[in-house]
Motif scaffolding. Structure first.
Motif, short mmCIF file in Angstrom:
data_model
loop_
_atom_site.label_atom_id
_atom_site.label_comp_id
_atom_site.label_asym_id
_atom_site.label_seq_id
_atom_site.Cartn_x
_atom_site.Cartn_y
_atom_site.Cartn_z
N LEU A 41 3.94 -5.16 -1.80
CA LEU A 41 3.82 -4.04 -0.87
C LEU A 41 3.23 -4.45 0.47
CD1 LEU A 41 2.54 -1.26 -3.31
CD2 LEU A 41 4.89 -1.73 -2.58
N GLY A 88 14.94 -7.19 -2.58
CA GLY A 88 13.95 -6.38 -3.28
C GLY A 88 12.53 -6.91 -3.22
N GLU A 114 10.35 -6.60 -0.89
CA GLU A 114 9.40 -5.62 -0.32
C GLU A 114 8.89 -4.65 -1.38
OE1 GLU A 114 13.56 -4.01 0.32
OE2 GLU A 114 12.51 -5.93 0.44
N ASP A 115 9.62 -4.51 -2.48
CA ASP A 115 9.14 -3.69 -3.59
C ASP A 115 8.20 -4.47 -4.50
OD1 ASP A 115 10.68 -1.55 -2.68
OD2 ASP A 115 12.45 -2.22 -3.82
N ARG A 116 8.43 -5.77 -4.61
CA ARG A 116 7.55 -6.60 -5.44
C ARG A 116 6.21 -6.88 -4.77
NH1 ARG A 116 12.62 -9.04 -6.10
NH2 ARG A 116 12.12 -10.73 -4.62
#
Length: 321
Positions: free
Chosen positions: A246, A240, A242-244
């Protein structure tokens, strides 16, 4: 051409000392000059030539304006086609190049127009061009550095070597491009220093904003920890991410052992990220891996304490009936 002619008649019998003859000659000269002036003023051919010359001057001016407008339109359309055909477009580059071409067109057309107008009023342009050539040669020798800066700046913009907002390095200077001019380029370093660099001194440029960057992180691991356990912890930490952040384009890859000694080994992680974001992405990866390893260590310590407590209770006989 305008038929302007001026006549000067010397007085009769100059220097003879005869006042009457001198006065008579002066009067005759004045009468002759007046007659010639009147004949010139009443000359129909002269006024006709003046009229035709005035018409030609107006036509030259109008044609010059029309030519400039047509060339401006051609420049705008050419740049629009090139801008539509580019994948990575820098609008400021096209605006700057367009303005430079328009200025060059305006100067050239107006210079030619001035020469034609001077010819219409019977001014010889040959000596004027020769003087302008000598003056231009002298200015060129005295301003070689300035000319070099301007030419280099023009090709920097034309070839889109870098744009405003790009992070570049030229020589020992590295920073964000704040201004691109024809003579100088202004860089602002990450510490706030402003570097003003003459374009003529820019021999090579490294542009860090042209494509995606690659963040590389090496994580040291204890030698008593198995490789499978270490890789599992690292992958767990990167879930995760890549969500934290950008700036990360895709999930980082764990390549494996980069180096090792008798006491530890190093696991390498690589991640593709947006331009100029490598530092922040590397810090994010290190932070996430560190937190996961701390949580894992805390879990191991809690398990050891719990096991030690159970052994103590069993040793005291309180563990069962």
């Amino acid at each position: 051409m305008l038929p302007f002619k001026f006549f000067v008649t010397a007085p009769a019998n100059p220097g003879t000392g005869d006042d009457n003859n001198t006065l008579e000659g002066t009067v005759k000269s004045a009468i002759t000059w007046t007659d010639k002036l009147w004949n010139s003023v009443t000359d129909a051919d002269m006024w006709l030539n003046i009229l035709f010359s005035s018409i030609r001057i107006v036509i030259i001016f109008i044609i010059t304006r029309i030519v400039i407008k047509i060339v401006y339109r051609i420049i705008d359309r050419s740049l629009e086609r090139k801008q539509e055909g580019k994948v990575r477009v820098n609008p400021r580059r096209f605006v700057t190049v367009g303005e430079l071409l328009k200025n060059a067109t305006s100067i050239t057309c107006n210079f030619i127009m001035i020469l034609l107008l001077l010819s219409e009023i019977n001014i010889q342009v040959g000596p004027l061009l020769a003087s302008a050539g000598v003056l231009g040669l002298a200015i060129g020798f005295g301003a070689q550095g300035l000319v070099k800066d301007v030419i280099t700046g023009f090709f920097i913009i034309l070839e889109d070597q870098f744009a405003v907002g790009d992070v570049i390095q030229t020589g020992t200077y590295k920073g964000t491009v704040e201004v691109i001019g024809l003579r100088t380029t202004k860089l602002v370093s990450w510490q706030g220093e402003v570097h003003i660099i003459p374009n003529g001194t820019i021999a090579s440029v490294t542009n860090f904003s042209m494509s995606n960057a690659l963040a590389v992180v090496d994580i040291p691991m204890k030698g008593d920890q198995t490789l499978d356990e270490s890789v599992h912890l690292v992958k767990q930490a990167l879930v995760g991410i890549e969500d934290r952040d950008l700036n990360i384009v895709k999930v980082p890859d764990v390549l494996g052992i980069q180096s090792m000694t008798t006491s530890e080994y190093v696991v390498r992680i690589v991640a593709e990220c947006m331009p100029n974001s490598r530092g922040s992405v590397e810090r994010q990866i290190q932070s996430d891996v560190k937190k996961t390893m701390e949580y894992h260590e805390m879990g191991k310590l809690a398990a050891l304490e719990q096991a030690a407590g159970q052994e103590k209770d069993e040793g005291d006989g309180t563990g069962g009936a």
